[in-house]
Design a protein around this motif. Structure first.
Motif, PDB file in Angstrom:
ATOM      1  N   ILE A   1      -3.977  -3.222  -4.862  1.00  0.00           N
ATOM      2  CA  ILE A   1      -3.484  -2.084  -4.085  1.00  0.00           C
ATOM      3  C   ILE A   1      -4.211  -1.986  -2.754  1.00  0.00           C
ATOM      4  CG2 ILE A   1      -3.330   0.433  -4.032  1.00  0.00           C
ATOM      5  CD1 ILE A   1      -2.967   0.339  -7.074  1.00  0.00           C
ATOM      6  N   LYS A   2      -5.532  -2.140  -2.784  1.00  0.00           N
ATOM      7  CA  LYS A   2      -6.297  -2.079  -1.538  1.00  0.00           C
ATOM      8  C   LYS A   2      -5.836  -3.149  -0.560  1.00  0.00           C
ATOM      9  CE  LYS A   2     -10.657  -0.113  -3.271  1.00  0.00           C
ATOM     10  NZ  LYS A   2     -12.106  -0.379  -3.448  1.00  0.00           N
ATOM     11  N   SER A   3      -5.669  -4.360  -1.059  1.00  0.00           N
ATOM     12  CA  SER A   3      -5.235  -5.455  -0.200  1.00  0.00           C
ATOM     13  C   SER A   3      -3.852  -5.187   0.376  1.00  0.00           C
ATOM     14  CB  SER A   3      -5.247  -6.767  -0.989  1.00  0.00           C
ATOM     15  OG  SER A   3      -4.859  -7.856  -0.169  1.00  0.00           O
ATOM     16  N   ALA A   4      -2.930  -4.691  -0.470  1.00  0.00           N
ATOM     17  CA  ALA A   4      -1.572  -4.401   0.001  1.00  0.00           C
ATOM     18  C   ALA A   4      -1.574  -3.258   1.004  1.00  0.00           C
ATOM     19  CB  ALA A   4      -0.668  -4.067  -1.185  1.00  0.00           C
ATOM     20  N   TYR A   5      -2.392  -2.241   0.755  1.00  0.00           N
ATOM     21  CA  TYR A   5      -2.471  -1.086   1.657  1.00  0.00           C
ATOM     22  C   TYR A   5      -3.003  -1.515   3.024  1.00  0.00           C
ATOM     23  CZ  TYR A   5      -3.377   3.795   2.996  1.00  0.00           C
ATOM     24  OH  TYR A   5      -3.388   5.015   3.635  1.00  0.00           O
ATOM     25  N   TYR A   6      -4.081  -2.281   3.031  1.00  0.00           N
ATOM     26  CA  TYR A   6      -4.658  -2.726   4.303  1.00  0.00           C
ATOM     27  C   TYR A   6      -3.763  -3.741   5.002  1.00  0.00           C
ATOM     28  CZ  TYR A   6      -9.126  -0.294   4.164  1.00  0.00           C
ATOM     29  OH  TYR A   6     -10.087   0.681   4.190  1.00  0.00           O
TER      30      TYR A   6
END
Length: 417
Positions: free
Chosen positions: A130-135
């Motif tokens: 999720i963090k990777s997709a959000y950033y």
């Protein structure tokens, strides 16, 4: 007056609803993680594994079902069972050596731990995703902004080149080059829009949503540099040895194998059975009896010996797999840490040197071009340098954060606030 007041109330209500709708569309990183952990199917599956492990615990330590039996004996031929001479009602219960139930309870408790660590591992992996997709969405939005600004600059200078050519101050090559750059800028903008839509789709997947459009959420966080706490590789590796879920799962598997080994040796211990029966004989009631049995491992050279040999081998296999997992974690952590250090070095290089120099080059080139001291081709090089520098910096900054997320997933816990 009443009509004006009613109109005022209506406008106020519409504004409140619109504001509420905008608030509902806003999505912070923490909120995205909360939604993803709630909706993701892998999380739900891991939670069910815990429930299944708890069920195995209770069934594993349960005694065998008792046996109830009733018999009618010494009944004359060609007569009904009611003409029996003797009837027996019996209740019997068998059970293993008592220490076996303690060992089985310990084993199934370890399996519950494995299920809990599996859930934690899944949560860490989903959080990193999720963090990777959000950033990634933040990076694509910044790149879209750069593409939009590049288009404005390209359009402006295409018009200026056309004017300069018409008044005889510019060359046809300059005019054509400006048009080509303007066309490329429009194409790059469309590419950036498509990449942003794709990044939103990836974010939607990580959040566990079935349908999604890029107009649903307004991401409230921003892609800006924030230094970490400065862990060394040795600190991260020691931390992973204590918190990494894969290592914890492998350690629990070694423990369960050791318990299985103890259970294999316990198979040499006797099992027990007790029975109580009540009898009716020749019309007389009140007869009863009891029995006690013990199993003797007479054939221990075959079945029990095979169980012990298999259990010893399984312990060795589990210990080897634990060491293999530790080696794999070390290798992944080493690779991720090297990427992190390289990305951090590049981020600092862009912040301290490349971006300030690119800004200065562009300011100087703009002033020189407006004064007629340089050609459009020379100015174009300065503009490309500026745009390329900021685009590369955005990608480098995203790679920096992605390397941190990979480190977190490898270590097994969050490393950033």
């Amino acid at each position: 007056m009443k009509q004006l007041f009613a109109l005022f109330i209506l406008v106020l209500a519409v504004n409140i609803l619109n504001a509420q709708e905008r608030m509902n569309k806003e999505l912070s990183l923490n909120k995205a993680i909360e939604i993803g952990l709630k909706n993701n199917p892998e999380i739900k599956s891991a939670q069910q594994n815990i429930s299944a492990a708890k069920g195995r615990f209770w069934s594993g330590i349960s005694l065998p079902s008792p046996e109830l039996s009733i018999s009618y004996e010494y009944t004359p031929v060609n007569s009904s069972l009611r003409n029996f001479s003797e009837s027996t009602f019996e209740v019997s219960q068998s059970f293993e050596f008592p220490s076996n139930y303690f060992l089985k309870g310990s084993k199934f408790s370890k399996e519950e731990d494995i299920a809990f660590y599996g859930l934690s591992q899944t949560e860490i992996g989903i959080t990193a995703q999720i963090k990777s997709a959000y950033y990634n969405v933040l990076a694509k939005k910044d790149l879209l902004g750069i593409a939009e600004e590049n288009l404005k600059i390209a359009e402006d200078f295409s018009k200026k080149a056309e004017i300069r050519y018409n008044v005889g101050e510019g060359t046809n090559l300059e005019r054509l080059t400006a048009k080509v750059q303007f066309t490329e800028a429009k194409n790059n903008l469309e590419v950036a829009k498509n990449e942003l839509r794709t990044s939103f789709a990836e974010l939607n997947f990580s959040l566990g949503f079935e349908k999604y459009t890029d107009e649903i959420f307004n991401l409230t966080d921003s892609l800006s540099y924030s230094p970490t706490d400065g862990y060394t590789f040795e600190e991260l590796y020691n931390l992973s040895l204590s918190v990494n879920q894969q290592i914890k799962i492998s350690e629990r598997k070694v423990s369960t194998s050791s318990i299985d080994k103890s259970l294999a040796w316990s198979s040499l211990l006797p099992g027990f059975s007790v029975s109580y029966f009540k009898q009716t004989r020749d019309g007389g009631n009140g007869f009863y009896g009891a029995s006690f049995g013990i199993s003797v491992p007479l054939w221990f050279l075959f079945e029990n010996r095979g169980q012990i040999q298999e259990a010893n081998a399984n312990v060795n296999i589990a210990e080897s797999e634990l060491q293999l997992v530790k080696n794999e974690v070390y290798l992944r952590l080493k690779s991720a840490f090297n990427d992190y250090e390289n990305d951090l070095r590049q981020v600092n290089l862009y912040i301290s040197d490349i971006l300030p120099q690119a800004d200065e080059v562009y300011r100087s080139a703009t002033a020189s071009y407006d004064a007629g001291d340089i050609t459009y081709i020379e100015f174009l090089q300065a503009r490309q340098t500026l745009i390329g520098s900021y685009s590369n910096y955005t990608n480098v900054l995203f790679n920096y954060y992605r390397s941190i997320f990979i480190l977190e997933e490898t270590v097994g816990q969050s490393l950033t606030k």
